[in-house]
Enzyme design. Structure first.
Site, mmCIF file in Angstrom:
data_model
loop_
_atom_site.group_PDB
_atom_site.id
_atom_site.type_symbol
_atom_site.label_atom_id
_atom_site.label_comp_id
_atom_site.label_asym_id
_atom_site.label_seq_id
_atom_site.Cartn_x
_atom_site.Cartn_y
_atom_site.Cartn_z
ATOM 1 C CG HIS A 56 -0.169 0.114 2.598
ATOM 2 N ND1 HIS A 56 0.579 -0.987 3.067
ATOM 3 C CD2 HIS A 56 -0.011 1.321 3.440
ATOM 4 C CE1 HIS A 56 1.038 -0.712 4.270
ATOM 5 N NE2 HIS A 56 0.632 0.682 4.492
ATOM 6 C CG ASP A 68 1.643 5.426 4.677
ATOM 7 O OD1 ASP A 68 1.127 4.035 4.957
ATOM 8 O OD2 ASP A 68 2.433 5.798 5.260
ATOM 9 C CG HIS A 117 5.074 1.054 2.877
ATOM 10 N ND1 HIS A 117 4.287 2.319 2.436
ATOM 11 C CD2 HIS A 117 4.186 1.244 4.428
ATOM 12 C CE1 HIS A 117 3.828 2.924 3.231
ATOM 13 N NE2 HIS A 117 3.522 2.113 4.489
ATOM 14 N NE ARG A 135 1.262 6.599 9.118
ATOM 15 C CZ ARG A 135 0.485 6.319 8.407
ATOM 16 N NH1 ARG A 135 0.508 4.915 7.754
ATOM 17 N NH2 ARG A 135 -0.886 6.902 8.600
#
Length: 302
Positions: free
Chosen positions: A95, A97, A253, A268
């Site tokens: 995916h 983000d 990622h 994150r």
């Protein structure tokens, strides 16, 4: 005395930056790091041992920050920091983000707090080189396609072990507490490098103009195989204290669920991005949901 250096770690993506403390960067060195990120798309910094404040301050040098997530709660007292916690869910899918909103983040930073003794790595793929790998006829088709990205699908799933089913169900309920659907170009122009790349990934669920989701899914699956070719992927093996920065505009990622019931915790922080632009100059548009202005300051400038 260590010397600032950028060392390539993959043939098509990724570099490790050595000889710097990201808490103490001159404007000149930061400018070189920014340029290296545009070139390599992923930068890794070993042993930085940052606090949440340090990570937020470093990420903010790239631009205004988003909230932690459109629906998932932030770390207590830190509205910009998302806990990526294996005890809640394991998003082991390729995916990019938060592409289900109109202005996805432009840069993501991940910092390792707890890592398992084996497994738990992160794979990052170069979607620009994937686009160049397409045969000419498929590339011309991709240039014309648009895909609908949504958070309303089976994305956050419990892992094979280590995830309490009740916690996983609650996490999914929170993740889907609001729904977004956004149409993005399948081929996106990078706003700084002008590279074309395949802007798809796990949130892309259908193709605009096709009444059959099955047909759209088949096309997306074909394009996705080019993204995940081994030559387009680099693997980051985490150690506690590592910091990884990747360009969310031309990468995907994946965090393999390969560490059993062992704990894994990353934090994150993401940098607000702009509205994606396709090969024909058209900009992404909202299909369902709002502009996510509660999450990203970029929404007000879109």
């Amino acid at each position: 005395m260590s010397v600032f250096d950028v060392r390539r770690i993959g043939g098509r993506i990724g570099a490790e930056v050595t000889g710097v403390d990201v808490r103490d960067l001159s404007d000149t060195i930061f400018g070189e790091i920014h340029a290296a990120l545009l070139e390599h798309k992923l930068l890794g910094f070993r042993g930085q041992d940052l606090t949440d404040d340090d990570q937020v301050a470093f990420a903010a040098r790239f631009g205004a920050l988003t909230g932690a997530h459109p629906t998932v709660p932030a770390v207590a007292g830190r509205p910009e920091v998302l806990p990526v916690d294996s005890e809640l869910a394991r998003a082991n899918h390729w995916h990019t983000d938060v592409t289900f909103v109109r202005t996805p983040p432009k840069i993501s930073t991940l910092r390792a707090l707890v890592v398992p003794p084996y497994g738990g790595d992160t794979l990052i793929a170069n979607t620009a080189s994937a686009y160049l790998d397409l045969p000419g006829e498929l590339r011309e088709l991709a240039d014309r396609l648009w895909a609908v990205h949504t958070n309303d699908h089976d994305y956050v799933r419990p892992g094979t072990s280590g995830v309490d089913p009740a916690k996983a169900a609650e996490q999914r309920k929170v993740f889907l507490s609001r729904t977004w659907k956004t149409a993005h170009p399948v081929v996106r122009l990078h706003p700084e490098s002008d590279e074309r790349n395949l802007f798809i990934g796990g949130f892309a669920q259908s193709i605009v103009g096709l009444t059959s989701q099955r047909e759209g899914r088949a096309i997306l699956d074909i394009l996705q195989t080019y993204v995940t070719r081994p030559e387009n992927v680099v693997r980051w093996v985490w150690s506690p204290g590592d910091l990884v920065v990747f360009d969310n505009r031309n990468t995907q990622h994946y965090a393999p669920d390969d560490y059993g019931d062992l704990p894994r915790l990353l934090h994150r922080v993401t940098v607000a991005g702009d509205v994606p632009v396709g090969a024909d100059g058209r900009r992404s548009y909202i299909v369902e949901g709002d502009d996510a202005s509660h999450y990203t300051p970029a929404a007000t400038a879109a």
